[in-house]
Motif scaffolding. Sequence first.
Motif, short mmCIF file in Angstrom:
data_model
loop_
_atom_site.label_atom_id
_atom_site.label_comp_id
_atom_site.label_asym_id
_atom_site.label_seq_id
_atom_site.Cartn_x
_atom_site.Cartn_y
_atom_site.Cartn_z
N ASN A 64 -2.80 -8.42 -12.36
CA ASN A 64 -2.32 -7.52 -11.33
C ASN A 64 -1.05 -6.81 -11.75
N GLY A 75 -1.27 -4.48 -7.02
CA GLY A 75 -2.56 -3.95 -7.41
C GLY A 75 -3.35 -4.92 -8.25
N THR A 76 -4.67 -4.94 -8.06
CA THR A 76 -5.57 -5.82 -8.80
C THR A 76 -6.18 -5.07 -9.98
N GLN A 101 -9.59 0.14 -13.77
CA GLN A 101 -8.98 0.67 -12.56
C GLN A 101 -8.05 -0.37 -11.94
N GLN A 103 -6.73 -1.41 -8.29
CA GLN A 103 -7.10 -1.20 -6.89
C GLN A 103 -6.05 -1.80 -5.96
N ASP A 105 -4.69 -2.42 -1.70
CA ASP A 105 -5.12 -2.64 -0.32
C ASP A 105 -4.83 -1.40 0.52
N TRP A 137 -6.68 8.83 -3.89
CA TRP A 137 -6.45 8.36 -2.51
C TRP A 137 -7.56 8.90 -1.62
N ALA A 221 -8.19 3.70 0.91
CA ALA A 221 -8.13 3.16 -0.45
C ALA A 221 -7.18 3.99 -1.31
N SER A 223 -6.10 4.01 -5.70
CA SER A 223 -6.37 3.38 -7.00
C SER A 223 -5.78 4.21 -8.13
N ASN A 226 -10.33 4.96 -13.07
CA ASN A 226 -11.64 5.26 -12.50
C ASN A 226 -12.68 4.32 -13.09
#
Length: 328
Positions: A64, A75-76, A101, A103, A105, A137, A221, A223, A226
């Motif tokens: 993360n 972020g994960t 990517q 990701q 919350d 976004w 979302a 991120s 991609n």
Amino acid sequence: MTRNSIHVFAIFGLIALLSSSLYAADNDRDGLPDEWQAAYGFTTNAFAPKLTAWWQMDDTSKTNVIDRSSSGLNGTLVNFEPSPFELGLFGNALVFAPHSQVQFDGTNAAWNVSKSFTFSSWYKGTNAVVTSTVAHWRDEVGNSWQVDVSIGGTVAFLFEPTGRPSQVLQGTANTMNVNDQEWHHIAAVFDADRSQAVLYVDGTAETNAYVEYWEPGPTQAFSLGNLNPDLSLNRFTLDEVRFYHAALSSDEILELPATYSDPDGDGICNLYEYLRGTNPRVPDAQEDRFKVDVTPPPSVLDSVHLSSPNPNLDFRTSLALRAETALR
């Protein structure tokens, strides 16, 4: 951080080494001491009142990225290589391999403080075979915006309102190619009160435009990168990524962070102004540009290398590089 000032070519030692070697307090880890920044009117807290999230990519968990703001927007990492962090511009940086990517919350209320925003990141890319998605976004009804880097290295700021035509902000004349394996700063700004978007590259506004039909809802979302195998074939690296719930001004953009900016326009960036003991707000006289008022420890000079990637150096930039040689 302007086109005629010193640009970053490579840093093989950590800016953190500067902090530990030369000064004690460096809250934002930008290589400039807080006391020095405060004395000359630079922020020492990353404009915290406007800050939604702050990812310095210094993490070593390999799973993360940690948010340094109070929002808790960690972020994960998804589909990254086993060791995705490498030495970056301000510590570690995160290397995006194909189909990777980060990701976040989207349900966190911190995203929805304001409809105005600023996305900021330092980016290093190579020759691309497809367009790279840097940030994306979207809201609950399908409205979305994203920051891309094209095959030719041109940065684009794209708005896609649901049921309406897309709108792309992209520079056309003398546009910077950011896929040159060197570090560049990207900032995408949207002012909701004026429906105005501005895209900055290396502190310079590439383009701005009125954005039509943009009525976003609550965030669903956000991120970086991609996962789409057709849209993520490139490798690139990100460092010092920030998201603000405000439209930052052009002066504030130059402080994200201020290390490589040149507010007095004399061709010497703030880091060198500090090392030389000169005032970053007052242009140095030509005859003073070769003077070294403060000589940093050899360990610092051995671990940091800065130069300009621009082959068409103007006189002011060449003077700055000769000042660098004097420092080394």
